[in-house]
Write a protein that holds these residues in place. Structure first.
Motif, PDB file in Angstrom:
ATOM      1  N   ALA A  75       3.848   9.580   2.001  1.00 42.37           N
ATOM      2  CA  ALA A  75       2.848  10.587   1.648  1.00 42.37           C
ATOM      3  C   ALA A  75       1.785   9.904   0.789  1.00 42.37           C
ATOM      4  CB  ALA A  75       3.503  11.730   0.880  1.00 42.37           C
ATOM      5  N   LEU A  76       0.555  10.372   0.903  1.00 39.15           N
ATOM      6  CA  LEU A  76      -0.544   9.783   0.139  1.00 39.15           C
ATOM      7  C   LEU A  76      -0.743  10.570  -1.147  1.00 39.15           C
ATOM      8  CD1 LEU A  76      -2.799   7.648   0.080  1.00 39.15           C
ATOM      9  CD2 LEU A  76      -4.287   9.319   1.204  1.00 39.15           C
ATOM     10  N   THR A  77      -0.530   9.918  -2.283  1.00 37.68           N
ATOM     11  CA  THR A  77      -0.742  10.572  -3.569  1.00 37.68           C
ATOM     12  C   THR A  77      -2.197  10.421  -3.998  1.00 37.68           C
ATOM     13  OG1 THR A  77      -0.239   8.594  -4.862  1.00 37.68           O
ATOM     14  CG2 THR A  77       1.626  10.014  -4.245  1.00 37.68           C
ATOM     15  N   LEU A  78      -2.599  11.249  -4.939  1.00 36.44           N
ATOM     16  CA  LEU A  78      -3.971  11.185  -5.442  1.00 36.44           C
ATOM     17  C   LEU A  78      -4.243   9.834  -6.103  1.00 36.44           C
ATOM     18  CD1 LEU A  78      -6.626  12.706  -5.868  1.00 36.44           C
ATOM     19  CD2 LEU A  78      -5.675  13.633  -7.996  1.00 36.44           C
ATOM     20  N   ALA A  79      -3.285   9.355  -6.892  1.00 31.69           N
ATOM     21  CA  ALA A  79      -3.465   8.068  -7.572  1.00 31.69           C
ATOM     22  C   ALA A  79      -3.598   6.935  -6.561  1.00 31.69           C
ATOM     23  CB  ALA A  79      -2.294   7.805  -8.513  1.00 31.69           C
ATOM     24  N   ARG A  80      -2.779   6.982  -5.519  1.00 33.17           N
ATOM     25  CA  ARG A  80      -2.837   5.950  -4.477  1.00 33.17           C
ATOM     26  C   ARG A  80      -4.182   5.992  -3.757  1.00 33.17           C
ATOM     27  NH1 ARG A  80      -1.113   1.137  -2.258  1.00 33.17           N
ATOM     28  NH2 ARG A  80      -0.653   1.296  -0.044  1.00 33.17           N
ATOM     29  N   TYR A  81      -4.659   7.196  -3.464  1.00 32.74           N
ATOM     30  CA  TYR A  81      -5.941   7.318  -2.778  1.00 32.74           C
ATOM     31  C   TYR A  81      -7.077   6.757  -3.622  1.00 32.74           C
ATOM     32  CZ  TYR A  81     -10.331   9.278  -1.229  1.00 32.74           C
ATOM     33  OH  TYR A  81     -11.640   9.409  -0.850  1.00 32.74           O
ATOM     34  N   MET A  82      -7.101   7.068  -4.913  1.00 29.87           N
ATOM     35  CA  MET A  82      -8.183   6.593  -5.768  1.00 29.87           C
ATOM     36  C   MET A  82      -8.173   5.073  -5.859  1.00 29.87           C
ATOM     37  SD  MET A  82      -9.839   9.260  -6.433  1.00 29.87           S
ATOM     38  CE  MET A  82     -11.020   8.523  -7.573  1.00 29.87           C
ATOM     39  N   GLU A  83      -6.983   4.492  -5.882  1.00 32.06           N
ATOM     40  CA  GLU A  83      -6.885   3.031  -5.894  1.00 32.06           C
ATOM     41  C   GLU A  83      -7.426   2.446  -4.591  1.00 32.06           C
ATOM     42  OE1 GLU A  83      -3.461  -0.488  -6.215  1.00 32.06           O
ATOM     43  OE2 GLU A  83      -2.910   1.616  -6.489  1.00 32.06           O
ATOM     44  N   VAL A  84      -7.013   3.036  -3.469  1.00 31.53           N
ATOM     45  CA  VAL A  84      -7.464   2.551  -2.165  1.00 31.53           C
ATOM     46  C   VAL A  84      -8.972   2.705  -2.027  1.00 31.53           C
ATOM     47  CG1 VAL A  84      -7.393   3.035   0.321  1.00 31.53           C
ATOM     48  CG2 VAL A  84      -5.261   2.905  -0.980  1.00 31.53           C
ATOM     49  N   ARG A  85      -9.512   3.845  -2.461  1.00 38.53           N
ATOM     50  CA  ARG A  85     -10.953   4.069  -2.317  1.00 38.53           C
ATOM     51  C   ARG A  85     -11.759   3.065  -3.133  1.00 38.53           C
ATOM     52  NH1 ARG A  85     -14.721   9.298  -3.813  1.00 38.53           N
ATOM     53  NH2 ARG A  85     -14.422   8.479  -5.912  1.00 38.53           N
ATOM     54  N   THR A  86     -11.293   2.757  -4.333  1.00 45.60           N
ATOM     55  CA  THR A  86     -12.001   1.791  -5.178  1.00 45.60           C
ATOM     56  C   THR A  86     -12.087   0.432  -4.490  1.00 45.60           C
ATOM     57  OG1 THR A  86     -11.300   2.911  -7.205  1.00 45.60           O
ATOM     58  CG2 THR A  86     -11.982   0.614  -7.407  1.00 45.60           C
ATOM     59  N   ILE A  87     -10.982   0.011  -3.891  1.00 41.34           N
ATOM     60  CA  ILE A  87     -10.968  -1.284  -3.204  1.00 41.34           C
ATOM     61  C   ILE A  87     -11.804  -1.224  -1.930  1.00 41.34           C
ATOM     62  CG2 ILE A  87      -9.497  -3.058  -2.170  1.00 41.34           C
ATOM     63  CD1 ILE A  87      -7.213  -1.970  -3.958  1.00 41.34           C
ATOM     64  N   ARG A  88     -11.722  -0.096  -1.217  1.00 39.34           N
ATOM     65  CA  ARG A  88     -12.509   0.051   0.012  1.00 39.34           C
ATOM     66  C   ARG A  88     -14.003  -0.058  -0.269  1.00 39.34           C
ATOM     67  NH1 ARG A  88     -11.500   5.230   3.347  1.00 39.34           N
ATOM     68  NH2 ARG A  88     -12.984   4.128   4.711  1.00 39.34           N
ATOM     69  N   LEU A  89     -14.458   0.532  -1.356  1.00 41.64           N
ATOM     70  CA  LEU A  89     -15.887   0.462  -1.676  1.00 41.64           C
ATOM     71  C   LEU A  89     -16.352  -0.987  -1.776  1.00 41.64           C
ATOM     72  CD1 LEU A  89     -16.206   3.332  -4.305  1.00 41.64           C
ATOM     73  CD2 LEU A  89     -17.401   3.211  -2.113  1.00 41.64           C
ATOM     74  N   SER A  90     -15.537  -1.812  -2.414  1.00 42.60           N
ATOM     75  CA  SER A  90     -15.913  -3.216  -2.575  1.00 42.60           C
ATOM     76  C   SER A  90     -15.857  -3.974  -1.255  1.00 42.60           C
ATOM     77  CB  SER A  90     -15.001  -3.891  -3.603  1.00 42.60           C
ATOM     78  OG  SER A  90     -15.197  -3.345  -4.886  1.00 42.60           O
TER      79      SER A  90
END
Length: 225
Positions: A75-90
């Motif tokens: 399952a995708l948690t909010l904390a996991r998503y925010m971490e992934v999104r930060t890396i994706r932006l870069s």
């Protein structure tokens, strides 16, 4: 779930690619239990290469090991998503900027065609096609970076996102189309303007992520029924 039988060769590597692609493409749902023998039957191979592929995906946090016989889609948690999104932006911004230096006229025509069918699918409220063509647009851009390792890292991030994004598209949380940002990415590639392409891709991820973030806040820890 629709995975194709494997051709002969390195079956473990091929099983890994097939399962990884299935996760990225959203063929599996969060919390779904995947029995290794069933996967082996679908792939037309023995369970050993499937187990090796699953363990590799477990090490990459794409799957969770529950026993020697099956794995589950996390399952995708909010904390996991925010971490992934930060890396994706870069990483995805970087890939778009590099693509601007490499894109040919044919590449730009291909991207424009993908964008048109993406918008058509969205207007038709077809979540599966919308998801597919949005993904096609992004990875067509990223591959134009000419950096295989960079694309592989981006794919690893999409492994975490794919299952929940499918739920998001199918349950109607998707409202942002991204036409303006995608078209600006194309303009950046046409003009060979790396900064413009990168900024547009980052903006696409931010704006597109707003609806998904709200959806995830109401479905955190969602697992398939």
């Amino acid at each position: 779930m629709n995975i194709q039988p494997l051709e002969q060769g390195n079956l473990s590597a091929r099983a890994y690619v097939a399962l990884r692609e299935g996760l990225i493409a959203g063929q599996f749902r969060p919390g779904q239990r995947l029995v290794m023998q069933d996967l082996a039957d679908q792939l037309g191979t023995s369970v050993t290469p499937v187990r090796e592929a699953c363990l590799r995906l477990v090490s990459e946090r794409g799957l969770e090991l529950r026993s020697g016989r099956f794995v589950t889609v996390p399952a995708l948690t909010l904390a996991r998503y925010m971490e992934v999104r930060t890396i994706r932006l870069s990483l995805e911004g970087l890939a778009a900027g590099l693509a601007a230096q490499n894109a040919t006229r044919d590449d730009i025509e291909k991207l424009t065609a993908i964008q048109k069918v993406f918008e058509k699918a969205d207007r038709a409220s077809d979540p599966e096609l919308s998801f597919r063509y949005n993904r096609d647009f992004h990875f067509t851009v990223y591959r134009l970076s000419g950096m295989e390792m960079l694309v592989a890292h981006i794919e690893s991030l999409w492994v975490s996102m794919g299952p929940m994004l499918t739920v998001f598209y199918k349950e109607g949380g998707h409202k942002y189309v991204g036409a303006a940002e995608h078209l600006t990415v194309i303009e950046g590639l046409r003009e060979k303007n790396s900064q413009k392409a990168r900024a547009a891709m980052e903006q696409d991820l931010i704006l597109g992520g707003e609806d998904f973030l709200r959806f995830l806040q109401g479905h955190e820890g969602f697992v398939a029924p």
